[in-house]
Design a protein around this motif. Structure first.
Motif, PDB file in Angstrom:
ATOM      1  N   ARG A   1      36.380 -12.036  20.737  1.00 20.56           N
ATOM      2  CA  ARG A   1      37.393 -12.818  21.447  1.00 20.56           C
ATOM      3  C   ARG A   1      38.670 -12.006  21.614  1.00 20.56           C
ATOM      4  O   ARG A   1      39.269 -11.974  22.695  1.00 20.56           O
ATOM      5  CB  ARG A   1      37.682 -14.104  20.672  1.00 20.56           C
ATOM      6  CG  ARG A   1      36.583 -15.150  20.745  1.00 20.56           C
ATOM      7  CD  ARG A   1      36.819 -16.268  19.738  1.00 20.56           C
ATOM      8  NE  ARG A   1      35.951 -17.415  19.988  1.00 20.56           N
ATOM      9  CZ  ARG A   1      35.851 -18.473  19.183  1.00 20.56           C
ATOM     10  NH1 ARG A   1      36.550 -18.497  18.037  1.00 20.56           N
ATOM     11  NH2 ARG A   1      35.055 -19.471  19.484  1.00 20.56           N
TER      12      ARG A   1
ATOM     13  N   ASP B   1      38.430  -9.317  24.358  1.00 18.22           N
ATOM     14  CA  ASP B   1      38.531  -9.832  25.718  1.00 18.22           C
ATOM     15  C   ASP B   1      39.957 -10.216  26.087  1.00 18.22           C
ATOM     16  O   ASP B   1      40.352 -10.125  27.249  1.00 18.22           O
ATOM     17  CB  ASP B   1      37.621 -11.044  25.876  1.00 18.22           C
ATOM     18  CG  ASP B   1      36.262 -10.666  26.435  1.00 18.22           C
ATOM     19  OD1 ASP B   1      35.890  -9.481  26.341  1.00 18.22           O
ATOM     20  OD2 ASP B   1      35.569 -11.551  26.966  1.00 18.22           O
ATOM     21  N   ASP B   2      40.724 -10.654  25.093  1.00 21.33           N
ATOM     22  CA  ASP B   2      42.098 -11.086  25.353  1.00 21.33           C
ATOM     23  C   ASP B   2      43.099  -9.945  25.331  1.00 21.33           C
ATOM     24  O   ASP B   2      44.241 -10.103  25.781  1.00 21.33           O
ATOM     25  CB  ASP B   2      42.526 -12.128  24.314  1.00 21.33           C
ATOM     26  CG  ASP B   2      41.693 -13.406  24.407  1.00 21.33           C
ATOM     27  OD1 ASP B   2      41.105 -13.649  25.479  1.00 21.33           O
ATOM     28  OD2 ASP B   2      41.633 -14.146  23.404  1.00 21.33           O
TER      29      ASP B   2
ATOM     30  N   PRO C   1      45.797 -15.936  26.813  1.00 22.59           N
ATOM     31  CA  PRO C   1      44.453 -16.314  27.285  1.00 22.59           C
ATOM     32  C   PRO C   1      44.387 -17.804  27.607  1.00 22.59           C
ATOM     33  O   PRO C   1      44.990 -18.634  26.902  1.00 22.59           O
ATOM     34  CB  PRO C   1      43.551 -15.952  26.106  1.00 22.59           C
ATOM     35  CG  PRO C   1      44.453 -15.913  24.915  1.00 22.59           C
ATOM     36  CD  PRO C   1      45.791 -15.470  25.419  1.00 22.59           C
ATOM     37  N   GLN C   2      43.640 -18.138  28.650  1.00 21.53           N
ATOM     38  CA  GLN C   2      43.534 -19.524  29.096  1.00 21.53           C
ATOM     39  C   GLN C   2      42.151 -20.122  28.870  1.00 21.53           C
ATOM     40  O   GLN C   2      41.993 -21.336  28.922  1.00 21.53           O
ATOM     41  CB  GLN C   2      43.858 -19.590  30.595  1.00 21.53           C
ATOM     42  CG  GLN C   2      45.240 -19.080  30.958  1.00 21.53           C
ATOM     43  CD  GLN C   2      46.345 -19.905  30.334  1.00 21.53           C
ATOM     44  OE1 GLN C   2      46.350 -21.132  30.419  1.00 21.53           O
ATOM     45  NE2 GLN C   2      47.294 -19.235  29.660  1.00 21.53           N
ATOM     46  N   GLU C   3      41.157 -19.270  28.644  1.00 18.89           N
ATOM     47  CA  GLU C   3      39.789 -19.746  28.478  1.00 18.89           C
ATOM     48  C   GLU C   3      39.157 -19.118  27.243  1.00 18.89           C
ATOM     49  O   GLU C   3      39.543 -18.028  26.828  1.00 18.89           O
ATOM     50  CB  GLU C   3      38.944 -19.398  29.716  1.00 18.89           C
ATOM     51  CG  GLU C   3      39.436 -20.049  31.001  1.00 18.89           C
ATOM     52  CD  GLU C   3      38.598 -19.636  32.188  1.00 18.89           C
ATOM     53  OE1 GLU C   3      37.727 -18.736  32.018  1.00 18.89           O
ATOM     54  OE2 GLU C   3      38.795 -20.185  33.281  1.00 18.89           O
ATOM     55  N   MET C   4      38.194 -19.825  26.689  1.00 13.73           N
ATOM     56  CA  MET C   4      37.437 -19.327  25.550  1.00 13.73           C
ATOM     57  C   MET C   4      36.063 -18.886  26.045  1.00 13.73           C
ATOM     58  O   MET C   4      35.169 -19.702  26.262  1.00 13.73           O
ATOM     59  CB  MET C   4      37.290 -20.403  24.479  1.00 13.73           C
ATOM     60  CG  MET C   4      36.579 -19.937  23.226  1.00 13.73           C
ATOM     61  SD  MET C   4      37.523 -18.711  22.305  1.00 13.73           S
ATOM     62  CE  MET C   4      38.824 -19.738  21.616  1.00 13.73           C
ATOM     63  N   ARG C   5      35.905 -17.592  26.267  1.00 15.08           N
ATOM     64  CA  ARG C   5      34.635 -17.104  26.808  1.00 15.08           C
ATOM     65  C   ARG C   5      33.536 -17.102  25.758  1.00 15.08           C
ATOM     66  O   ARG C   5      32.401 -17.476  26.036  1.00 15.08           O
ATOM     67  CB  ARG C   5      34.820 -15.693  27.380  1.00 15.08           C
ATOM     68  CG  ARG C   5      33.498 -15.077  27.850  1.00 15.08           C
ATOM     69  CD  ARG C   5      33.651 -13.669  28.372  1.00 15.08           C
ATOM     70  NE  ARG C   5      32.352 -13.091  28.706  1.00 15.08           N
ATOM     71  CZ  ARG C   5      32.171 -11.822  29.049  1.00 15.08           C
ATOM     72  NH1 ARG C   5      33.206 -10.993  29.123  1.00 15.08           N
ATOM     73  NH2 ARG C   5      30.957 -11.382  29.323  1.00 15.08           N
ATOM     74  N   TRP C   6      33.858 -16.643  24.570  1.00 15.60           N
ATOM     75  CA  TRP C   6      32.849 -16.490  23.522  1.00 15.60           C
ATOM     76  C   TRP C   6      32.905 -17.676  22.576  1.00 15.60           C
ATOM     77  O   TRP C   6      33.961 -18.023  22.047  1.00 15.60           O
ATOM     78  CB  TRP C   6      33.076 -15.186  22.760  1.00 15.60           C
ATOM     79  CG  TRP C   6      33.045 -13.990  23.666  1.00 15.60           C
ATOM     80  CD1 TRP C   6      34.120 -13.350  24.211  1.00 15.60           C
ATOM     81  CD2 TRP C   6      31.891 -13.334  24.170  1.00 15.60           C
ATOM     82  NE1 TRP C   6      33.708 -12.316  25.014  1.00 15.60           N
ATOM     83  CE2 TRP C   6      32.336 -12.280  25.009  1.00 15.60           C
ATOM     84  CE3 TRP C   6      30.518 -13.512  23.999  1.00 15.60           C
ATOM     85  CZ2 TRP C   6      31.452 -11.421  25.667  1.00 15.60           C
ATOM     86  CZ3 TRP C   6      29.643 -12.665  24.653  1.00 15.60           C
ATOM     87  CH2 TRP C   6      30.109 -11.633  25.461  1.00 15.60           C
ATOM     88  N   THR C   7      31.772 -18.322  22.339  1.00 10.64           N
ATOM     89  CA  THR C   7      31.730 -19.572  21.595  1.00 10.64           C
ATOM     90  C   THR C   7      30.930 -19.446  20.303  1.00 10.64           C
ATOM     91  O   THR C   7      30.191 -18.473  20.090  1.00 10.64           O
ATOM     92  CB  THR C   7      31.096 -20.678  22.451  1.00 10.64           C
ATOM     93  OG1 THR C   7      29.692 -20.387  22.628  1.00 10.64           O
ATOM     94  CG2 THR C   7      31.777 -20.780  23.816  1.00 10.64           C
TER      95      THR C   7
END
Length: 500
Positions: free
Chosen positions: A356, A359-360, A370-376
């Motif tokens: 995470r 990516d940020d 960051p506005q979205e959570m790509r990795w969950t």
């Protein structure tokens, strides 16, 4: 009910657990029952809001009443975890490399300690290391056994894994340890001939395959770990690949983990010689070039990410993003238990948060949040279950709690004060964000309980500890007699002589 030779299979009913199935069709279940018949998952059934029970609950109590019931009301059920890269033989030297770099590892473990191992030490390391894995909820491992000094060491390593009762892949190392090393020093033990020629090594691989792995239905299977390209000619490595494929063995191999200016481009070399394929599990790939990632696309080759080792030892950043894009999906490995713990749940959480952050990071440079959570957390649980099973060649057998698959099941105890308030509606999130190996209460392999109430129950743990201590003490005595963990002056390692 399933039967074998006319004998009804043992049935187990896990009742009332929150369930993270890692099966897209089943998803997460807030409260459910899991019915196991023999070595297979027979059914997974969610509880009805109206009745407060499930069909399986009723079946377990009333339809014959022959199922052993495990009350899992304050537990989360997950598939058995899969570790796709572990040097299990190092277990009795746990923590000796806690502050080590790759040169420290090569000088201390590979060139000093490895060559002191006897057959009984290989057995002790693999036995204790596999029991540690089971204790942590890891029911399958890819054992990268690259310390075969002589035939007796190979036999010791295999029997250690078999006696522990773990599923997975024994990765028979093809490196002639005392002659083909990362050093200009041959090392070795007095009186022991090193089988540097291919034929003795091939003969041993065939012998191990024939003696221990004729029954392909057993949980442990045969694999091979060829020599690493930085220390062996590609023609030799290709010959070892050919042998593995002749024997029906899956392959696993370190690749592109070395941060030096003369990049080896292992993946490119493997591609040029036609060696990539779905039976190959590469490890690390932290220094793959963009071209090499593209070369992996569509080949079915998988990648094991070993974040704690990679981030500690100077092996680069864990390549989750790239492995997700260019391969069937990343899996995770503990790697060197001489440096890292065997806690796969904590490892997955670390890798998730590091990925995470990566990516940020570009946004941070521009002060953009960051506005979205790509990795969950769902990604992270897949890395250590279904993705790992696919990488180990057993994705159709384990890795999810899918009816019909083998019953490798782990129950995490969420009932204590440190877990109070856990989110039962999102068991996957609770597992990855909150749990660790200390929460592993119950472990089943092929439907057989090997850990219950927080204790291993299928082996004599005290005897295992005594065997491990004896091996530990012997190896430390040998270490002290031969100049310590890294004898001075340090052995020359040409690869690291002129690091960029």
């Amino acid at each position: 009910m399933a039967a074998h030779d006319g004998v009804p299979a043992h049935r187990t009913l896990i009742r009332g657990a929150a369930v993270a199935t890692v099966d897209p069709a089943l998803g997460d279940l807030e409260r459910a029952d899991i019915l196991i018949e023999g070595d297979r998952i027979a059914a997974v059934e969610g509880w009805s809001a109206e009745t407060g029970t499930s069909i399986l609950n009723t079946a377990g109590q009333d339809a014959g009443g022959d199922a052993e019931v495990i009350d899992a009301g304050e537990m989360i059920a997950i598939p058995g975890l899969v570790d796709t890269h572990r040097h299990t033989w190092q277990a009795q030297l746990r923590g000796i490399l806690a502050d080590g770099t790759i040169p420290d590892y090569l000088r201390g473990m590979r060139l000093q300690m490895a060559i002191r191992y006897r057959a009984e030490d290989m057995y002790a390391g693999n036995y204790a290391g596999a029991l540690d894995a089971l204790n942590c909820g890891v029911t399958s491992i890819v054992d990268y056994c690259h310390n075969i000094l002589d035939p007796e060491c190979a036999h010791g390593a295999v029997t250690g894994l078999l006696d522990a009762g773990i599923r997975g892949l024994y990765g028979h190392g093809m490196t002639p340890v005392t002659s083909n090393t990362w050093s200009e020093s041959a090392g070795g033990r007095e009186g022991v001939a090193d089988p540097a020629a291919f034929e003795p090594r091939a003969r041993l691989a065939r012998e191990i395959r024939e003696q221990y792995f004729r029954d392909e239905s057993q949980p442990l299977r045969f694999g091979m770990a060829p020599q690493e390209l930085p220390i062996a000619p590609v023609a030799d490595v290709a010959t070892e690949f050919a042998l593995a494929r002749e024997l029906g063995a899956r392959l696993t191999m370190h690749a592109n983990q070395v941060a030096v200016r003369q990049l080896f481009q292992d993946v490119k070399v493997l591609a040029e010689h036609g060696l990539l394929g779905p039976d190959l599990l590469l490890v690390h790939c932290t220094f793959n070039t963009p071209e090499e990632w593209e070369l992996l696309r569509g080949t079915g080759t998988t990648v094991s990410v070993c974040a704690e080792t990679e981030m500690q030892m100077g092996m680069g950043f864990p390549a989750i993003r790239e492995a997700t894009e260019f391969t069937p999906g990343p899996s995770l490995g503990i790697d060197c238990v001489s440096g890292d713990s065997g806690d796969m749940l904590s490892h997955a959480r670390l890798v998730l948060q590091a990925t995470r952050w990566r990516d940020d990071a570009a946004g941070y440079e521009r002060l953009v949040a960051p506005q979205e959570m790509r990795w969950t957390t769902r990604d992270a649980l897949s890395w250590i279950t279904l993705n790992g099973a696919v990488a180990a060649g057993i994705g159709d057998e384990v890795g999810s709690l899918t009816p019909g698959k083998r019953a490798d099941v782990v129950l995490l105890d969420m009932g204590g004060i440190s877990k109070a308030g856990w989110n039962r509606r999102d068991p996957t999130g609770a597992v990855i964000s909150q749990a660790n190996s200390g929460d592993v209460d119950t472990v089943l392999v092929d439907g057989r309980v090997v850990k219950r109430g927080g204790r291993l129950v299928h082996v004599d743990v005290d005897a295992a500890l005594a065997r491990t201590r004896a091996s530990h003490d012997y190896l430390y005595e040998q270490m002290d007699r031969h100049g310590g963990f890294i004898p001075q002056p340090p052995i020359d390692i040409p690869l690291y002589r002129e690091r960029a």
